[in-house]
Every structure is written in structure tokens, then in C-alpha cells.
Write an enzyme that holds these catalytic residues in place. Structure first.
Site, PDB file in Angstrom:
ATOM      1  N   LYS A   1       1.186  -1.207  -0.070  1.00  0.00           N
ATOM      2  CA  LYS A   1      -0.065  -0.067  -0.403  1.00  0.00           C
ATOM      3  C   LYS A   1       1.146   1.256   0.049  1.00  0.00           C
ATOM      4  CE  LYS A   1      -2.207  -2.166   3.867  1.00  0.00           C
ATOM      5  NZ  LYS A   1      -3.268  -1.854   5.007  1.00  0.00           N
ATOM      6  N   GLY A   2       1.969   1.172  -0.020  1.00  0.00           N
ATOM      7  CA  GLY A   2       2.683   2.364   0.900  1.00  0.00           C
ATOM      8  C   GLY A   2       2.960   3.683  -0.490  1.00  0.00           C
TER       9      GLY A   2
ATOM     10  N   GLU B   1       6.917   2.810  -7.304  1.00  0.00           N
ATOM     11  CA  GLU B   1       7.617   2.188  -6.162  1.00  0.00           C
ATOM     12  C   GLU B   1       7.513   3.005  -5.083  1.00  0.00           C
ATOM     13  OE1 GLU B   1       6.524   0.382  -3.295  1.00  0.00           O
ATOM     14  OE2 GLU B   1       8.324  -1.084  -3.550  1.00  0.00           O
ATOM     15  N   ASP B   2       6.986   3.316  -3.387  1.00  0.00           N
ATOM     16  CA  ASP B   2       7.597   3.935  -2.665  1.00  0.00           C
ATOM     17  C   ASP B   2       8.817   3.814  -2.026  1.00  0.00           C
ATOM     18  OD1 ASP B   2       7.181   1.571  -1.439  1.00  0.00           O
ATOM     19  OD2 ASP B   2       5.943   2.037   0.159  1.00  0.00           O
TER      20      ASP B   2
ATOM     21  N   ASP C   1      14.854  -0.686  -0.962  1.00  0.00           N
ATOM     22  CA  ASP C   1      15.273  -0.804   0.295  1.00  0.00           C
ATOM     23  C   ASP C   1      16.320  -1.959   0.686  1.00  0.00           C
ATOM     24  OD1 ASP C   1      15.799  -0.618   3.489  1.00  0.00           O
ATOM     25  OD2 ASP C   1      14.073  -1.779   3.299  1.00  0.00           O
TER      26      ASP C   1
ATOM     27  N   PHE D   1      15.069   4.837   8.925  1.00  0.00           N
ATOM     28  CA  PHE D   1      13.372   4.028   9.060  1.00  0.00           C
ATOM     29  C   PHE D   1      12.554   5.421   8.758  1.00  0.00           C
ATOM     30  CE2 PHE D   1       9.232   2.021   9.903  1.00  0.00           C
ATOM     31  CZ  PHE D   1       9.755   1.437   9.195  1.00  0.00           C
ATOM     32  N   VAL D   2      11.913   5.493   7.503  1.00  0.00           N
ATOM     33  CA  VAL D   2      11.104   7.038   7.279  1.00  0.00           C
ATOM     34  C   VAL D   2       9.414   6.185   7.044  1.00  0.00           C
ATOM     35  CG1 VAL D   2      12.924   8.175   6.148  1.00  0.00           C
ATOM     36  CG2 VAL D   2      11.689   6.836   5.092  1.00  0.00           C
TER      37      VAL D   2
END
Ligand code: IMP
Ligand code: MG
Length: 181
Positions: free
Chosen positions: A42-43, A98-99, A102, A153-154
Site C-alpha cells: 500500500k505504501g 514504488e515507494d 530498500d 526508517f522513514v
């Protein structure tokens, strides 16, 4: 909610300017290709909605959902399709939005999964890239990257911690004590 934010990493204004820049690249490349933009839920939803509204040509949207982070801040390495796309992408031009890129587990999986459906082309546009977290052996290079960010971590602008903070209009760094407890 905002008391758990250590600092604002990317302001609303910085994000807006970057979205305009990235959208410009996609407009130049896809105007006559009727592409399908695919979002990984969902990001990506906030970034996705902002991006596709800047496309002034025929295009389609679709979504898939995979399991990645679960409820915590560490990845399992196990990726599964929880919701598949509904479009037939064979022979179509596909852009994955994509968000964040990582460890690379999710994007590598999604790219290979979509490539197996034989699109005419497939490119990746990610808003954020956190290269320090990349798993060894992950070789994928998104064609379009918004911001390269440090290993923190954001949350915000769609990104969550335990499903919270997605609605923040900026991207912030969460206080470590929030996810360490
Ligand atoms: P990867 O498979 O490790 O590359 O992780 C990709 C997914 O993990 C992203 O689509 C996010 O949903 C989530 N993720 C990775 N880093 C962060 C972060 O800093 N904040 C929130 N979610 C993250
Ligand atoms: Mg995601």
C-alpha cells in the site's frame, strides 16, 4: 502522531518538486505508448496518485499487493503475491511505481514476476532509494529514482510503521524508540 517524528527528511515542497521532475521524464518517454502504471500496495498509493495525475496522455493503472515487511521493521526475505494485477500486460509497456527500494527483495520479486508475463517493456520508478540496506546480490537498478536517503526508517507520504503515519504529507524519520519497544 507527530511527536514520534524525530525529523522531517523530505518536506511536502521537496516531494512535490521531485514528483513533477519524475513525471516529466515519464511524460517524455510514454506519451505515445499507452503504458500501464503498476503500483505495489500500500505504501505507493500517495506517490502513485500524485504521479498518474501528471500524465496527460492515455494510460492505465493497476495494483498488486505482496507481503514484505509484515508488521515490524525487518524484512523476512519471503515475498508472496497477496493480490495480483487484473490487466493483461503481455506486449504492453509497464512502469512499476514504488515507494522505496530498500533491501531489494520486493522490487526484485515484482520485476521478475511481471517480466514473466511478457510485457513489451518494463521500467521502474521509485520515489526513495536506501542503498545502504541493499541485500548482497541484488543487482536491480531502477530507471528513475527520486531521492537517495540514508539508512533510517522513514514514514509518511504513504510509508507506514505498523500501518500508521501513511497520511503524513511529508517524509519523516521515526524516533528509534518507537519501533524498538
Ligand atoms: P524491500 O523489499 O526491503 O526493498 O522493501 C520494500 C518495502 O519495505 C517498501 O515497499 C516498504 O513498504 C517497506 N519499507 C522499506 N523501508 C521502509 C522504511 O524506511 N519505512 C517504511 N517502509 C519501508
Ligand atoms: Mg511498498
Amino acid at each position: 502522531m507527530e511527536k514520534n517524528i524525530k525529523k522531517v527528511l523530505l518536506s511536502q515542497e521537496q516531494i512535490e518538486a521531485k514528483v513533477e521532475e519524475l513525471a516529466g521524464y515519464l511524460r517524455a518517454e510514454y506519451a505515445d505508448k499507452n503504458p500501464i502504471f503498476i503500483g505495489v500496495l500500500k505504501g505507493v498509493v500517495i506517490f502513485f496518485a500524485d504521479m498518474v495525475r501528471k500524465m496527460n496522455f492515455p494510460c492505465e493503472i493497476d495494483f498488486m499487493c505482496i507481503s514484505s515487511y509484515g508488521a515490524g521493521a525487518t524484512t523476512t526475505g519471503n515475498v508472496m503475491v497477496k493480490k495480483d494485477i487484473s490487466a493483461d500486460i503481455k506486449g504492453r509497456h509497464v512502469v512499476i511505481l514504488e515507494d522505496i527500494y530498500d533491501t531489494g527483495n520486493s522490487l526484485t520479486f515484482v520485476r521478475d514476476y511481471l517480466l514473466s508475463k511478457e510485457p513489451a517493456s518494463l521500467k521502474i520508478c521509485t520515489l526513495l532509494d536506501k542503498p545502504e540496506r541493499r541485500k548482497p546480490g541484488v543487482t536491480l537498478k531502477p530507471e528513475y529514482v527520486g531521492f537517495t536517503i540514508p539508512n533510517e526508517f522513514v514514514v509518511g507520504y504513504g510509508l507506514d510503521f505498523n500501518e500508521q503515519y501513511r497520511n503524513l504529507p511529508y517524509i519523516g524519520v521515526l524516533k528509534p524508540e518507537v519501533y524498538e519497544k
